[in-house]
Design a protein around this motif. Structure first.
Motif, PDB file in Angstrom:
ATOM      1  N   LYS A   2       0.836  -1.196   0.000  1.00 56.06           N
ATOM      2  CA  LYS A   2       0.000   0.000   0.000  1.00 56.06           C
ATOM      3  C   LYS A   2       0.874   1.250   0.000  1.00 56.06           C
ATOM      4  O   LYS A   2       1.799   1.381   0.800  1.00 56.06           O
ATOM      5  N   LEU A   3       0.566   2.173  -0.907  1.00 53.21           N
ATOM      6  CA  LEU A   3       1.297   3.428  -0.985  1.00 53.21           C
ATOM      7  C   LEU A   3       0.509   4.524  -0.291  1.00 53.21           C
ATOM      8  O   LEU A   3      -0.718   4.544  -0.323  1.00 53.21           O
ATOM      9  N   ASN A   4       1.220   5.458   0.317  1.00 54.03           N
ATOM     10  CA  ASN A   4       0.590   6.624   0.904  1.00 54.03           C
ATOM     11  C   ASN A   4       0.279   7.650  -0.172  1.00 54.03           C
ATOM     12  O   ASN A   4       0.767   7.558  -1.314  1.00 54.03           O
ATOM     13  N   VAL A   5      -0.531   8.641   0.168  1.00 50.27           N
ATOM     14  CA  VAL A   5      -0.881   9.698  -0.774  1.00 50.27           C
ATOM     15  C   VAL A   5       0.400  10.352  -1.293  1.00 50.27           C
ATOM     16  O   VAL A   5       1.323  10.604  -0.529  1.00 50.27           O
ATOM     17  N   SER A   6       0.471  10.598  -2.570  1.00 52.33           N
ATOM     18  CA  SER A   6       1.587  11.246  -3.287  1.00 52.33           C
ATOM     19  C   SER A   6       2.744  10.306  -3.603  1.00 52.33           C
ATOM     20  O   SER A   6       3.679  10.695  -4.301  1.00 52.33           O
ATOM     21  N   GLU A   7       2.695   9.060  -3.101  1.00 52.04           N
ATOM     22  CA  GLU A   7       3.811   8.152  -3.352  1.00 52.04           C
ATOM     23  C   GLU A   7       3.650   7.416  -4.687  1.00 52.04           C
ATOM     24  O   GLU A   7       2.555   7.216  -5.178  1.00 52.04           O
ATOM     25  N   SER A  22       8.353   9.953  -3.502  1.00 57.57           N
ATOM     26  CA  SER A  22       7.282  10.938  -3.408  1.00 57.57           C
ATOM     27  C   SER A  22       7.817  12.297  -3.815  1.00 57.57           C
ATOM     28  O   SER A  22       8.934  12.669  -3.424  1.00 57.57           O
ATOM     29  N   ASN A  56      15.617   7.599   1.404  1.00 60.96           N
ATOM     30  CA  ASN A  56      14.585   6.570   1.193  1.00 60.96           C
ATOM     31  C   ASN A  56      15.182   5.207   0.841  1.00 60.96           C
ATOM     32  O   ASN A  56      14.500   4.343   0.298  1.00 60.96           O
ATOM     33  N   ARG A  79       9.730   9.824   8.050  1.00 60.76           N
ATOM     34  CA  ARG A  79       8.974   9.539   6.827  1.00 60.76           C
ATOM     35  C   ARG A  79       9.846   8.853   5.780  1.00 60.76           C
ATOM     36  O   ARG A  79       9.408   7.886   5.136  1.00 60.76           O
ATOM     37  N   ASP A  82      10.598   5.292   6.858  1.00 64.22           N
ATOM     38  CA  ASP A  82       9.442   4.423   6.627  1.00 64.22           C
ATOM     39  C   ASP A  82       9.335   4.041   5.147  1.00 64.22           C
ATOM     40  O   ASP A  82       9.039   2.885   4.823  1.00 64.22           O
ATOM     41  N   MET A  83       9.599   5.000   4.265  1.00 67.56           N
ATOM     42  CA  MET A  83       9.594   4.681   2.833  1.00 67.56           C
ATOM     43  C   MET A  83      10.678   3.663   2.504  1.00 67.56           C
ATOM     44  O   MET A  83      10.466   2.728   1.724  1.00 67.56           O
ATOM     45  N   ARG A  86       9.612   0.175   3.680  1.00 65.88           N
ATOM     46  CA  ARG A  86       8.618  -0.438   2.799  1.00 65.88           C
ATOM     47  C   ARG A  86       9.213  -0.812   1.440  1.00 65.88           C
ATOM     48  O   ARG A  86       8.796  -1.807   0.823  1.00 65.88           O
TER      49      ARG A  86
END
Length: 247
Positions: A2-7, A22, A56, A79, A82-83, A86
């Motif tokens: 699952k990707l976060n918004v803007s990723e 992102s 990242n 942030r 976390d990227m 993942r």
């Protein structure tokens, strides 16, 4: 995954590594690809590598194609860490890469001194001076300027992590080469090899790759063949195309 918004998920075609990026934060650039290509990691699974200022996770991910060694990616920004974590999962590399979401200055709480074979680092290039013009984007500002970590701290920490004869691989700006020389010498790191990166054949170098060995010989520095990024038409040279897309 699952990707976060803007990723988004980008691909380094040369070794089929996927990486979560992102536009809102600092994305990896050619610097990371050049550094991972330049670095010479231990190949055995018993080897230990630490990537400082990991962002990242690009350098750690790209290195995984060259070695079976354990890689620890150290990144202070939650942030980005976390990227990176993942992206490690996305590439099924949890057995090899561990993301440590801490300040590099705290690394010795987790990794003993004098225990690492190779350190890689793509640090902030610019000193944090009062007159420095910084991006309003905090992620970009921290990645580009020495706000969270100074160059001397990067080199001191790298030396502290490395075993005797362990190697530091770093990419930086040529205009800070004099400072780099002084600091590397201060912290028992002898430059072994240098490669200059030129944006075009008729332009001054804008990046420098350095290999330094802890307690290494001061007898001489090898200047490797340079790399030119763009030809006169503004397209990637054959060498850069191969790094990005493979043969």
């Amino acid at each position: 995954m699952k990707l976060n918004v803007s990723e988004r998920i980008d691909l380094l075609y040369a070794n089929n590594i996927k990486i979560i990026q992102s536009a809102e934060v600092f994305s990896f650039s050619l610097d990371a690809v050049l550094l991972a290509d330049f670095a010479q990691p231990p190949r055995k699974s018993s080897g230990k590598i630490v990537d400082l200022c990991a962002g990242n996770g690009a350098v750690a991910l790209f290195l995984s194609d060259k070695t079976s060694a354990e890689i620890s990616a150290v990144e202070i920004q939650p942030r980005l860490a976390d990227m990176a974590r993942r992206s490690v999962e996305l590439n099924h590399l949890e057995h090899q890469i561990t993301v440590l979401p801490i300040a590099a200055q705290k690394i010795f709480k987790l990794i003993p001194k004098d225990s690492v074979d190779v350190v890689t680092c793509n640090p902030p290039y610019f000193a944090d001076l009062p007159e420095s013009k910084k991006s309003p984007n905090q992620f970009l500002a921290l990645a580009r300027h020495e706000i969270a970590i100074k160059l001397e701290e990067v080199i001191a920490i790298s030396s502290g992590l490395l075993k005797m004869k362990g190697k530091l691989f770093m990419i930086h700006r040529p205009e800070r080469f004099g400072e780099l020389l002084q600091l590397l010498s201060k912290y028992r790191l002898a430059i072994n090899q240098i490669r200059l990166i030129y944006p075009k054949a008729n332009k001054p170098a804008n990046m420098i790759l350095i290999e330094a060995i802890k307690d290494g010989s001061q007898a001489g520095i090898k200047f490797l063949p340079p790399v030119t990024v763009y030809n006169q038409a503004g397209n990637y040279t054959a060498a850069i195309k191969e790094l990005l897309y493979g043969k």
